[in-house]
Design a protein around this motif. Structure first.
Motif, PDB file in Angstrom:
ATOM      1  N   THR A 164       4.194  -9.054   4.264  1.00  0.00           N
ATOM      2  CA  THR A 164       2.760  -9.203   4.060  1.00  0.00           C
ATOM      3  C   THR A 164       1.987  -8.110   4.791  1.00  0.00           C
ATOM      4  O   THR A 164       2.364  -7.693   5.885  1.00  0.00           O
ATOM      5  N   ARG A 165       0.881  -7.690   4.184  1.00  0.00           N
ATOM      6  CA  ARG A 165       0.038  -6.651   4.775  1.00  0.00           C
ATOM      7  C   ARG A 165      -1.033  -7.268   5.673  1.00  0.00           C
ATOM      8  O   ARG A 165      -1.656  -8.273   5.316  1.00  0.00           O
ATOM      9  N   VAL A 166      -1.235  -6.669   6.827  1.00  0.00           N
ATOM     10  CA  VAL A 166      -2.244  -7.155   7.776  1.00  0.00           C
ATOM     11  C   VAL A 166      -3.625  -6.761   7.278  1.00  0.00           C
ATOM     12  O   VAL A 166      -3.882  -5.599   6.948  1.00  0.00           O
ATOM     13  N   VAL A 167      -4.540  -7.744   7.213  1.00  0.00           N
ATOM     14  CA  VAL A 167      -5.897  -7.476   6.743  1.00  0.00           C
ATOM     15  C   VAL A 167      -6.958  -7.762   7.811  1.00  0.00           C
ATOM     16  O   VAL A 167      -8.127  -7.456   7.602  1.00  0.00           O
ATOM     17  N   THR A 168      -6.574  -8.362   8.920  1.00  0.00           N
ATOM     18  CA  THR A 168      -7.409  -8.386  10.127  1.00  0.00           C
ATOM     19  C   THR A 168      -6.491  -8.148  11.307  1.00  0.00           C
ATOM     20  O   THR A 168      -5.475  -8.827  11.469  1.00  0.00           O
ATOM     21  N   ALA A 169      -6.871  -7.184  12.138  1.00  0.00           N
ATOM     22  CA  ALA A 169      -6.014  -6.774  13.252  1.00  0.00           C
ATOM     23  C   ALA A 169      -5.819  -7.903  14.259  1.00  0.00           C
ATOM     24  O   ALA A 169      -6.604  -8.854  14.329  1.00  0.00           O
ATOM     25  N   THR A 170      -4.765  -7.778  15.054  1.00  0.00           N
ATOM     26  CA  THR A 170      -4.504  -8.736  16.128  1.00  0.00           C
ATOM     27  C   THR A 170      -5.706  -8.802  17.065  1.00  0.00           C
ATOM     28  O   THR A 170      -6.252  -7.779  17.487  1.00  0.00           O
ATOM     29  N   THR A 194      -2.429 -10.857   3.953  1.00  0.00           N
ATOM     30  CA  THR A 194      -2.663 -11.290   2.584  1.00  0.00           C
ATOM     31  C   THR A 194      -1.340 -11.378   1.853  1.00  0.00           C
ATOM     32  O   THR A 194      -0.448 -10.538   2.050  1.00  0.00           O
ATOM     33  N   VAL A 195      -1.216 -12.397   1.022  1.00  0.00           N
ATOM     34  CA  VAL A 195      -0.028 -12.517   0.169  1.00  0.00           C
ATOM     35  C   VAL A 195      -0.333 -11.999  -1.229  1.00  0.00           C
ATOM     36  O   VAL A 195       0.517 -12.080  -2.122  1.00  0.00           O
ATOM     37  N   LYS A 196      -1.539 -11.436  -1.400  1.00  0.00           N
ATOM     38  CA  LYS A 196      -1.930 -10.848  -2.679  1.00  0.00           C
ATOM     39  C   LYS A 196      -2.286  -9.380  -2.441  1.00  0.00           C
ATOM     40  O   LYS A 196      -3.443  -9.055  -2.140  1.00  0.00           O
ATOM     41  N   PRO A 197      -1.325  -8.499  -2.555  1.00  0.00           N
ATOM     42  CA  PRO A 197      -1.509  -7.110  -2.117  1.00  0.00           C
ATOM     43  C   PRO A 197      -2.671  -6.379  -2.771  1.00  0.00           C
ATOM     44  O   PRO A 197      -3.264  -5.494  -2.165  1.00  0.00           O
ATOM     45  N   TRP A 198      -3.015  -6.722  -4.000  1.00  0.00           N
ATOM     46  CA  TRP A 198      -4.047  -5.964  -4.717  1.00  0.00           C
ATOM     47  C   TRP A 198      -5.367  -6.722  -4.803  1.00  0.00           C
ATOM     48  O   TRP A 198      -6.279  -6.260  -5.482  1.00  0.00           O
ATOM     49  N   GLU A 199      -5.464  -7.833  -4.125  1.00  0.00           N
ATOM     50  CA  GLU A 199      -6.699  -8.612  -4.202  1.00  0.00           C
ATOM     51  C   GLU A 199      -7.817  -7.906  -3.428  1.00  0.00           C
ATOM     52  O   GLU A 199      -7.843  -7.886  -2.201  1.00  0.00           O
ATOM     53  N   HIS A 200      -8.757  -7.316  -4.164  1.00  0.00           N
ATOM     54  CA  HIS A 200      -9.933  -6.641  -3.586  1.00  0.00           C
ATOM     55  C   HIS A 200      -9.542  -5.739  -2.423  1.00  0.00           C
ATOM     56  O   HIS A 200     -10.196  -5.737  -1.375  1.00  0.00           O
ATOM     57  N   ARG A 201      -8.502  -4.956  -2.625  1.00  0.00           N
ATOM     58  CA  ARG A 201      -7.979  -4.106  -1.557  1.00  0.00           C
ATOM     59  C   ARG A 201      -8.964  -2.993  -1.212  1.00  0.00           C
ATOM     60  O   ARG A 201      -9.519  -2.339  -2.100  1.00  0.00           O
ATOM     61  N   SER A 202      -9.177  -2.778   0.086  1.00  0.00           N
ATOM     62  CA  SER A 202      -9.990  -1.653   0.530  1.00  0.00           C
ATOM     63  C   SER A 202      -9.141  -0.389   0.500  1.00  0.00           C
ATOM     64  O   SER A 202      -7.907  -0.447   0.405  1.00  0.00           O
ATOM     65  N   HIS A 203      -9.799   0.755   0.615  1.00  0.00           N
ATOM     66  CA  HIS A 203      -9.072   2.021   0.538  1.00  0.00           C
ATOM     67  C   HIS A 203      -8.237   2.269   1.786  1.00  0.00           C
ATOM     68  O   HIS A 203      -7.442   3.195   1.813  1.00  0.00           O
ATOM     69  N   VAL A 263      -5.125  -3.175  10.753  1.00  0.00           N
ATOM     70  CA  VAL A 263      -5.233  -3.331   9.309  1.00  0.00           C
ATOM     71  C   VAL A 263      -4.365  -2.273   8.629  1.00  0.00           C
ATOM     72  O   VAL A 263      -4.301  -1.116   9.056  1.00  0.00           O
ATOM     73  N   GLY A 264      -3.674  -2.692   7.575  1.00  0.00           N
ATOM     74  CA  GLY A 264      -2.798  -1.789   6.843  1.00  0.00           C
ATOM     75  C   GLY A 264      -1.366  -1.808   7.319  1.00  0.00           C
ATOM     76  O   GLY A 264      -0.480  -1.307   6.614  1.00  0.00           O
ATOM     77  N   ASP A 265      -1.108  -2.368   8.524  1.00  0.00           N
ATOM     78  CA  ASP A 265       0.270  -2.579   8.960  1.00  0.00           C
ATOM     79  C   ASP A 265       0.893  -3.686   8.110  1.00  0.00           C
ATOM     80  O   ASP A 265       0.194  -4.426   7.414  1.00  0.00           O
ATOM     81  N   THR A 266       2.204  -3.817   8.179  1.00  0.00           N
ATOM     82  CA  THR A 266       2.868  -4.906   7.468  1.00  0.00           C
ATOM     83  C   THR A 266       3.759  -5.688   8.423  1.00  0.00           C
ATOM     84  O   THR A 266       4.308  -5.131   9.377  1.00  0.00           O
ATOM     85  N   GLY A 303      -7.360  -3.139   3.896  1.00  0.00           N
ATOM     86  CA  GLY A 303      -7.904  -4.472   4.111  1.00  0.00           C
ATOM     87  C   GLY A 303      -8.212  -5.178   2.808  1.00  0.00           C
ATOM     88  O   GLY A 303      -7.826  -4.739   1.722  1.00  0.00           O
ATOM     89  N   THR A 304      -8.922  -6.292   2.915  1.00  0.00           N
ATOM     90  CA  THR A 304      -9.351  -7.063   1.757  1.00  0.00           C
ATOM     91  C   THR A 304     -10.861  -7.225   1.839  1.00  0.00           C
ATOM     92  O   THR A 304     -11.375  -7.787   2.804  1.00  0.00           O
TER      93      THR A 304
END
Length: 608
Positions: free
Chosen positions: A199-205, A214-223, A256-259, A226-227
């Protein structure tokens, strides 16, 4: 957003504590025999056995929580029913360190309770628990039920049903529809062993050892990975909070952007700070996405660069001055005018009547010079002690920094904490009656909130009016996972009144000089699509320049997996129609675990 504090960490540890003040008890206590976990969980969010004693409920221990005040364990029935709406897991609250181990087959006798994290007034959903338990261990070393895989295929695209109007908008009594609504799907897994993978991190620790994936990689993805939260109807269903049942010292420091590569497995909990949370007994391995802090373009000699930056309760005792200075000089390229929000007084949160902030501001200016930036001048107005909200004793306010080698400030005496700035006509052009000045500071719209600071600047012979804002926060609003759908955003009432006042002041300027260069900027504490923004914009008096960016780049803040706009720079028609402005949301904080503020600064460049 609510300010972070040490109390937040303490509250996290009590998210599942059964409190009489925040328990939902729907029936008179009774005795129920031969019930299974799916009977207890039922097909709605409220257990049909709430308030009743249940006897010898069987299950296998899937995880234990041995720290904090919410000690207990999760059990799951290895023999599920065929109803996808009924969860097969439940938390058993023991209050002390549980004496069971993962893999134990147990029976539990106790009272079913519906605990509301944050209390009933929060509007949160409740967590079904068994409390005051008597536990019998039947056997040990049993295999755990296979975790339910949460992925983009299993989570519905619709977020939540509308609440029942007959129940004040609550969804509690509605039958769960886990194949249609994401919140129903997560509720149907409450207490069960679940798993996410790669899973990709969308809010940092954050400082409380939690992150969002997020478990939906392309859901409103930022450049940048993030989401993006782009409307009230796109809550982003793939977001899920991750905590750990292990040592917080070992929790990954993710951006954000880490996995999180591999599998992350554990029971699905519900807490006050984000709702459904995978409390991991096994964490995936952190893989860096290599995210770097952004740097904006340097303004040309003919461009005026105006920025807004919330420096998050800055006071002289903080250790972040050098980092803030480096961000302003290097990442923002030393804007000509900087509106600072959350500048505290000279002794910070000490509540002794101090309101001056000269030490705070001058310490930042000196740090900027040391970082290679200009020697900024500054203007501000001290608030009345303890009347502007924020951290008690801190007396936060907005401050103008400006580079006197590039821009001049028009000083007109008379502006103070209680005097309203006005607009006059001189030689056919608009002028402020006082500069700096505060917009209608005694108006009820500004009760316990920051008053906008207006100033008159001159750049290359052209006048520019700048209004620095920090509108009422979202504290007290119901969360996206509230039992009330749609959630109540009570903080909007005051923020709408404030936006009305700011727009009216801009109208006053434009009624005198319709081609005036006017900028209203700051921490608006609301989205670019919100009613607050629409009120600020009015009938075209202003326009939020963040909307000049692609939707995937519109964010200044990252909250619970949603990247969103809180900080805005709004411009008058003379600036917008020129079509020679450029806007940049400079991502230096919101996506990083080592942020020095939770807000990203914004920069506008244009030719007056």
């Amino acid at each position: 957003m609510p300010s972070r504090s040490s109390a937040r960490l303490a509250a996290l540890t009590v998210a599942a504590v059964c409190s009489a003040a925040s328990a939902v008890v729907l029936t008179s206590p009774a005795h129920a025999d031969s019930v299974r976990i799916h009977d207890i969980q039922g097909t709605t969010r409220i257990s049909p056995f709430a308030g009743q004693k249940v006897t010898d409920v069987p299950g296998v221990v899937t995880a234990t929580r041995t720290y904090g005040s919410s000690r207990g364990f999760w059990i799951q029935d290895p023999s599920p029913d065929d109803n996808p709406a009924t969860s097969e897991g439940v938390f058993v609250f023991t209050s002390s360190t549980p004496k069971v181990a993962v893999g134990d087959s147990v029976t539990v006798t106790g009272t079913v309770s519906e605990y509301v994290p944050g209390g009933a007034s929060s509007g949160n959903q409740s967590l079904t628990e068994i409390t005051k338990p008597t536990i019998t261990t039947v056997s040990t070393g049993n295999a755990l039920p296979a975790p339910v895989v949460i992925d983009e295929d299993s989570v519905p695209d619709a977020y939540t049903p509308e609440g029942d109007t007959a129940a004040a908008g609550s969804v509690n009594g509605l039958t769960l529809d886990p194949s249609t609504y994401a919140l129903d799907y997560y509720e149907s897994l409450e207490g069960m062993n679940v798993q996410v993978e790669d899973t990709r991190v969308v809010t940092a620790t954050d400082p409380y050892s939690e992150l969002w994936v997020t478990v939906k990689p392309w859901e409103h993805r930022s450049h940048r990975g993030g989401t993006v939260y782009g409307s009230y109807d796109s809550q982003n269903t793939g977001r899920l909070q991750i905590q750990s049942l292990g040592s917080t010292a070992d929790f990954p420091k993710a951006n954000v952007g880490d996995t999180l590569e591999g599998t992350t497995t554990g029971p699905l909990d519900f807490n006050q700070y984000g709702g459904y949370t995978l409390v991991a007994s096994k964490l995936g391995t952190l893989h860096s996405g290599g995210l770097e802090r952004e740097t904006t373009r340097k303004q040309s000699s003919r461009e005026l660069a105006v920025a807004t930056y919330n420096v998050e309760n800055l006071d002289p005792s903080d250790a972040t001055f050098d980092k803030h200075a480096a961000a302003i000089v290097n990442n923002l390229q030393s804007p000509d005018i900087v509106s600072l929000e959350e500048i505290q007084d000279n002794n910070g949160a000490t509540d002794d009547g101090t309101v001056d902030a000269n030490q705070t501001v001058n310490k930042l200016i000196d740090a900027i010079v040391a970082a290679g930036g200009p020697k900024y001048d500054w203007r501000s107005i001290n608030p009345v002690n303890d009347q502007d909200g924020g951290e008690p004793g801190g007396n936060i306010r907005q401050v103008f920094l400006f580079n006197p080698e590039r821009v001049s400030f028009v000083d007109r005496a008379g502006g103070d904490s209680t005097t309203a700035v006005g607009v006059t006509k001189v030689d056919g052009k608009a002028q402020l009656t006082v500069s700096p000045g505060r917009i209608d500071p005694t108006n009820a719209a500004w009760t316990s909130s920051r008053k906008p600071l207006a100033g008159e600047f001159v750049f290359r012979g052209k006048t520019v009016f700048v209004i620095a804002n920090h509108l009422n926060s979202k504290g007290g609003d119901q969360g996206l996972t509230s039992q009330y759908q749609p959630p109540v955003r009570s903080s909007e009432i005051q923020r709408h009144a404030q936006a009305t006042e700011v727009n009216a002041f801009v109208k006053d300027i434009l009624s005198v000089q319709k081609n005036a260069n006017v900028i209203a900027l700051g921490d608006m504490n609301d989205f670019e699509f919100s009613e607050t923004a629409k009120i600020l914009e009015g009938d075209g008096e202003l326009w939020s320049a963040v909307k000049s960016l692609p939707k995937s780049e519109r964010y200044t803040y990252d909250y619970q997996g949603n990247e969103q706009v809180l900080d805005q720079i709004l411009i008058s028609p003379a600036i917008r129609r020129g079509c020679d402005f450029e806007y940049d949301s400079v991502h230096v904080n919101s996506e990083f675990n080592d942020q020095i503020s939770d807000h990203d600064p914004q920069v506008l460049r244009f030719r007056p």
